[in-house]
Design a protein around this motif. Structure first.
Motif, mmCIF file in Angstrom:
data_model
loop_
_atom_site.group_PDB
_atom_site.id
_atom_site.type_symbol
_atom_site.label_atom_id
_atom_site.label_comp_id
_atom_site.label_asym_id
_atom_site.label_seq_id
_atom_site.Cartn_x
_atom_site.Cartn_y
_atom_site.Cartn_z
ATOM 1 N N ASP A 50 35.498 44.006 26.877
ATOM 2 C CA ASP A 50 35.669 43.511 28.237
ATOM 3 C C ASP A 50 34.751 42.324 28.542
ATOM 4 O O ASP A 50 34.884 41.694 29.595
ATOM 5 C CB ASP A 50 35.422 44.634 29.257
ATOM 6 C CG ASP A 50 36.681 45.447 29.513
ATOM 7 O OD1 ASP A 50 37.781 44.948 29.213
ATOM 8 O OD2 ASP A 50 36.564 46.578 30.013
ATOM 9 N N LEU A 84 32.157 44.460 34.042
ATOM 10 C CA LEU A 84 32.651 45.285 32.944
ATOM 11 C C LEU A 84 32.445 44.573 31.609
ATOM 12 O O LEU A 84 32.699 43.375 31.478
ATOM 13 C CB LEU A 84 34.133 45.602 33.127
ATOM 14 C CG LEU A 84 34.504 46.677 34.140
ATOM 15 C CD1 LEU A 84 36.007 46.841 34.216
ATOM 16 C CD2 LEU A 84 33.847 48.004 33.767
ATOM 17 N N LYS A 87 40.393 43.811 35.908
ATOM 18 C CA LYS A 87 39.109 44.506 35.888
ATOM 19 C C LYS A 87 38.739 44.979 37.298
ATOM 20 O O LYS A 87 38.913 44.249 38.273
ATOM 21 C CB LYS A 87 38.014 43.578 35.364
ATOM 22 C CG LYS A 87 38.141 43.217 33.901
ATOM 23 C CD LYS A 87 37.028 42.245 33.497
ATOM 24 C CE LYS A 87 37.159 41.822 32.046
ATOM 25 N NZ LYS A 87 36.161 40.798 31.681
ATOM 26 N N SER A 109 41.125 43.052 31.603
ATOM 27 C CA SER A 109 40.427 43.880 30.626
ATOM 28 C C SER A 109 41.039 43.724 29.240
ATOM 29 O O SER A 109 42.260 43.754 29.074
ATOM 30 C CB SER A 109 40.482 45.348 31.042
ATOM 31 O OG SER A 109 40.020 46.194 30.010
#
Length: 357
Positions: A146, A165, A160, A153
């Motif tokens: 990520d 992330l 996301k 993602s």
């Protein structure tokens, strides 16, 4: 090569082995050159935890540091038949002007038993900055796919839920999270002309392009969305990128299989790279850097002595490593495989350099 003597209570060692994914450290003792340290120790890495020869993350607490380091990483280099690719890569990045961790080989003994050759990796933290006289700043580790500089993602192809992330903050304040979120946001939302003017206020573009050239040259397929750290220089306010864990390079992949010299394209991958190379001036700078490195550092003449020096350093110890001694014949052939890869990869990238016109 320095001997490290690690002691972990047998019951604690049993607990580590029973749950290799447990990130709770156990206490231990480490002796280096007759100096004793009380430490915390835990297995490190992701897929590498499954291997018979474990890698370790060691934190010092009494004394609180060793040679100015509060923690070190001991990499088993289990899947690399040469055991030199990681160090060769990190040293190569330093040679082409990229911030890179220092590494050294040690011979590890665990509870009186030989565990073999390990590569000790410097941790990228506040001490990393102090040793280099760099301004204080935040440091984020890219811990999974990520960390792809995208709003989408890599893991589930969904938007996301957080722009943080993929990252773990290694050093910095809570307010530093905002700078990383803002950085990723502008990468993904600004139009081309706006992006060209704005990105230079958030990223040291030339240093990023030097890093990109290093990833492409060494052909680290995972290096574009993983295996790096971000350092935001507190004096300039600009992000810089630092390589990390580069054993899947120089002609072999993460499982130690041979990787053809054309596996990674000259443009590389990830959203930030694509946006930078869409700007003529940045793309031309990248092309210029690649040509410079293809003529100077990424050549057989430049790299052969470095490959041979590392091979000769490890050669006397391979037969003492219980996990490597049965593969000595393969180890002996690796230097020439690496040299041949450099020749083939150099030729391949030169054949594609006009794509950057």
């Amino acid at each position: 090569m320095i001997d490290y003597y690690l002691y972990i209570h047998p019951l604690d060692l049993r607990d580590l082995k029973l749950d290799i994914w447990n990130d709770e450290p156990v206490q231990g003792k480490l002796t280096i050159k007759q100096k004793k340290f009380d430490i915390d120790v835990v297995y490190r890495g992701s897929h590498i935890r499954k291997f018979p020869k474990k890698s370790y993350h060691i934190s010092f607490y009494k004394p609180t540091n060793y040679q100015g380091k509060k923690e070190i990483h001991l990499n088993a280099e289990y899947k690399d038949p040469s055991m030199i690719r990681n160090k060769l890569s990190l040293d190569f990045f330093a040679d082409i002007g990229v911030l890179s961790p220092v590494s050294q080989y040690i011979f590890l003994h665990l509870n009186g038993r030989k565990e073999g050759i390990y590569l000790e990796l410097e941790s990228v933290d506040e001490h990393f900055l102090k040793r280099r006289g760099l301004p204080d700043g935040s440091i984020f580790y890219a811990v999974d796919g990520d960390a792809n500089f995208s709003l989408i993602s890599e893991l589930d192809d969904e938007t996301k839920k957080s722009l943080l992330l993929g990252y773990e903050k290694k050093y910095g304040r809570n307010s530093d999270d905002h700078h990383l979120q803002e950085f990723i946001f502008i990468i993904n939302t600004l139009l081309k002309d706006e992006f060209e003017k704005e990105i230079v206020h958030h990223l040291d573009v030339e240093k990023y392009l030097r890093w990109l050239a290093g990833v492409v040259l060494t052909q680290n397929y995972d290096g574009f969305v993983h295996n790096y750290a971000l350092y935001r220089n507190g004096a300039t306010g600009l992000f810089e990128i630092i390589p990390w864990d580069y054993d899947a390079t120089w002609g072999r992949d993460v499982n130690g299989r041979y990787m053809e010299e054309n596996y990674v394209r000259i443009e590389g991958f990830n959203t930030l790279t694509a946006r930078l190379l869409d700007v003529d001036s940045f793309r031309k700078k990248y092309q210029s850097l690649l040509l410079e490195f293809l003529s100077n550092q990424f050549t057989v003449d430049y790299m052969r002595p470095k490959v041979e020096q590392l091979f000769n350093l490890l050669n006397p110890y391979i037969l003492m490593d219980p996990y490597k001694k049965e593969h000595y014949d393969k180890f002996k052939k690796e230097p020439e495989l690496i040299i041949k890869f450099i020749e083939l990869r150099n030729n391949y990238l030169r054949s594609k350099i006009n794509k950057l016109d």
